[in-house]
Design a protein around this motif. Structure first.
Motif, PDB file in Angstrom:
ATOM      1  N   SER A  16      32.775  24.565  41.694  1.00  0.00           N
ATOM      2  CA  SER A  16      33.526  24.041  40.549  1.00  0.00           C
ATOM      3  C   SER A  16      32.606  23.305  39.583  1.00  0.00           C
ATOM      4  N   ALA A  23      39.504  34.415  33.969  1.00  0.00           N
ATOM      5  CA  ALA A  23      40.710  34.268  33.138  1.00  0.00           C
ATOM      6  C   ALA A  23      40.327  33.795  31.743  1.00  0.00           C
ATOM      7  N   GLU A  24      39.394  32.860  31.677  1.00  0.00           N
ATOM      8  CA  GLU A  24      38.904  32.360  30.385  1.00  0.00           C
ATOM      9  C   GLU A  24      38.243  33.485  29.583  1.00  0.00           C
ATOM     10  N   LYS A  57      28.348  30.211  33.067  1.00  0.00           N
ATOM     11  CA  LYS A  57      29.262  29.802  34.142  1.00  0.00           C
ATOM     12  C   LYS A  57      29.245  30.811  35.289  1.00  0.00           C
ATOM     13  N   PRO A  76      42.639  38.579  36.400  1.00  0.00           N
ATOM     14  CA  PRO A  76      41.535  37.701  36.807  1.00  0.00           C
ATOM     15  C   PRO A  76      41.349  37.593  38.320  1.00  0.00           C
ATOM     16  N   ASP A  77      42.442  37.674  39.076  1.00  0.00           N
ATOM     17  CA  ASP A  77      42.307  37.571  40.525  1.00  0.00           C
ATOM     18  C   ASP A  77      41.536  38.761  41.085  1.00  0.00           C
ATOM     19  N   ARG A  90      37.653  32.762  39.439  1.00  0.00           N
ATOM     20  CA  ARG A  90      38.908  33.281  38.889  1.00  0.00           C
ATOM     21  C   ARG A  90      39.214  32.602  37.549  1.00  0.00           C
ATOM     22  N   GLU A  91      38.979  31.286  37.475  1.00  0.00           N
ATOM     23  CA  GLU A  91      39.226  30.543  36.237  1.00  0.00           C
ATOM     24  C   GLU A  91      38.312  31.012  35.104  1.00  0.00           C
ATOM     25  N   VAL A  92      37.055  31.252  35.421  1.00  0.00           N
ATOM     26  CA  VAL A  92      36.117  31.737  34.406  1.00  0.00           C
ATOM     27  C   VAL A  92      36.527  33.125  33.938  1.00  0.00           C
ATOM     28  N   ALA A 129      38.384  30.373  43.543  1.00  0.00           N
ATOM     29  CA  ALA A 129      39.148  29.816  42.425  1.00  0.00           C
ATOM     30  C   ALA A 129      38.312  29.520  41.174  1.00  0.00           C
ATOM     31  N   PRO A 130      37.128  28.907  41.281  1.00  0.00           N
ATOM     32  CA  PRO A 130      36.373  28.640  40.051  1.00  0.00           C
ATOM     33  C   PRO A 130      35.974  29.926  39.311  1.00  0.00           C
ATOM     34  N   THR A 148      30.415  25.856  37.593  1.00  0.00           N
ATOM     35  CA  THR A 148      31.085  26.578  36.511  1.00  0.00           C
ATOM     36  C   THR A 148      31.510  25.633  35.389  1.00  0.00           C
TER      37      THR A 148
END
Length: 193
Positions: A79, A143-144, A91, A150-151, A139-141, A136-137, A82
């Motif tokens: 986390s 999605a961004e 990231k 994203p998953d 996945r967030e990038v 998760a981190p 990223t």
């Protein structure tokens, strides 16, 4: 009755549990999963095997608790990596670098051990949940970056990193392996969005 060496019984148990986890990790790194038994862990800290069972129900439980202990450290590192990146590529690269660095850390012995031990279903389910915490981190990038799934994309990226980890653990040259992996990872995750 064992001597209490902390202000409260709860503090004593927490200290004892931490010492047992540390001893278990030392054994795992030095001897591999075959050497990791409740008796060996107890002997390492001077505790009878029967007393170890107050903390762990089995060798599989020791492994599961070691993973439970390690995952938050690695999740925090991922986390932080990223979050610090100035752009999406930085990231993703940072996530990849931290993930690849796992191979050179003593915690990597956990991954090897988990593949050699049959875990109870409840332990396996918990490990699957913890695995998602690590992803998760990324996945967030992703999605961004605007991916529609994203998953899925994050899990595909994790698979790329997993192959690189396996090669590094088998002795591949870290320089070219890391550079190639990070280039492929960035290309895969940043194109087609």
């Amino acid at each position: 009755m064992p001597r209490i060496t902390a202000a409260t019984v709860a503090d004593h148990r927490a200290t004892q549990h931490a010492a047992l986890l540390s001893a278990a990790m030392e054994i795992l790194v030095a001897e591999g999963p075959a050497g990791l038994t409740p008796a060996a862990v107890g002997a390492r800290v001077g505790l009878a095997r029967s007393s170890v069972y107050r903390y762990f129900s089995s060798t599989a439980d020791i492994l599961a608790q070691l993973v439970e202990d390690a995952i938050p450290r690695w999740a925090d590192r991922l986390s932080s990596a990223t979050a610090a990146g100035p752009d999406l590529e930085a990231k993703i690269r940072a996530f990849g670098e931290v993930t690849l660095s796992f191979v050179t850390h003593p915690d990597y012995a956990l991954l090897r051990a988990l593949t050699s031990v049959e875990l109870p279903q409840e332990c396996q389910d918990r490990l699957d949940q913890l695995h998602e915490v690590l992803i998760a981190p990324l996945r967030e990038v992703v999605a961004e970056a605007g991916h529609e799934q994203p998953d899925l994309v994050a899990h595909l990226g994790w698979a790329i990193l997993g192959e690189a980890q396996r090669r590094l653990a088998a002795g591949a040259d870290p320089g070219p392996t890391g550079r190639t992996t990070l280039a492929v990872l960035c290309h895969a995750l940043l194109t087609g969005r």
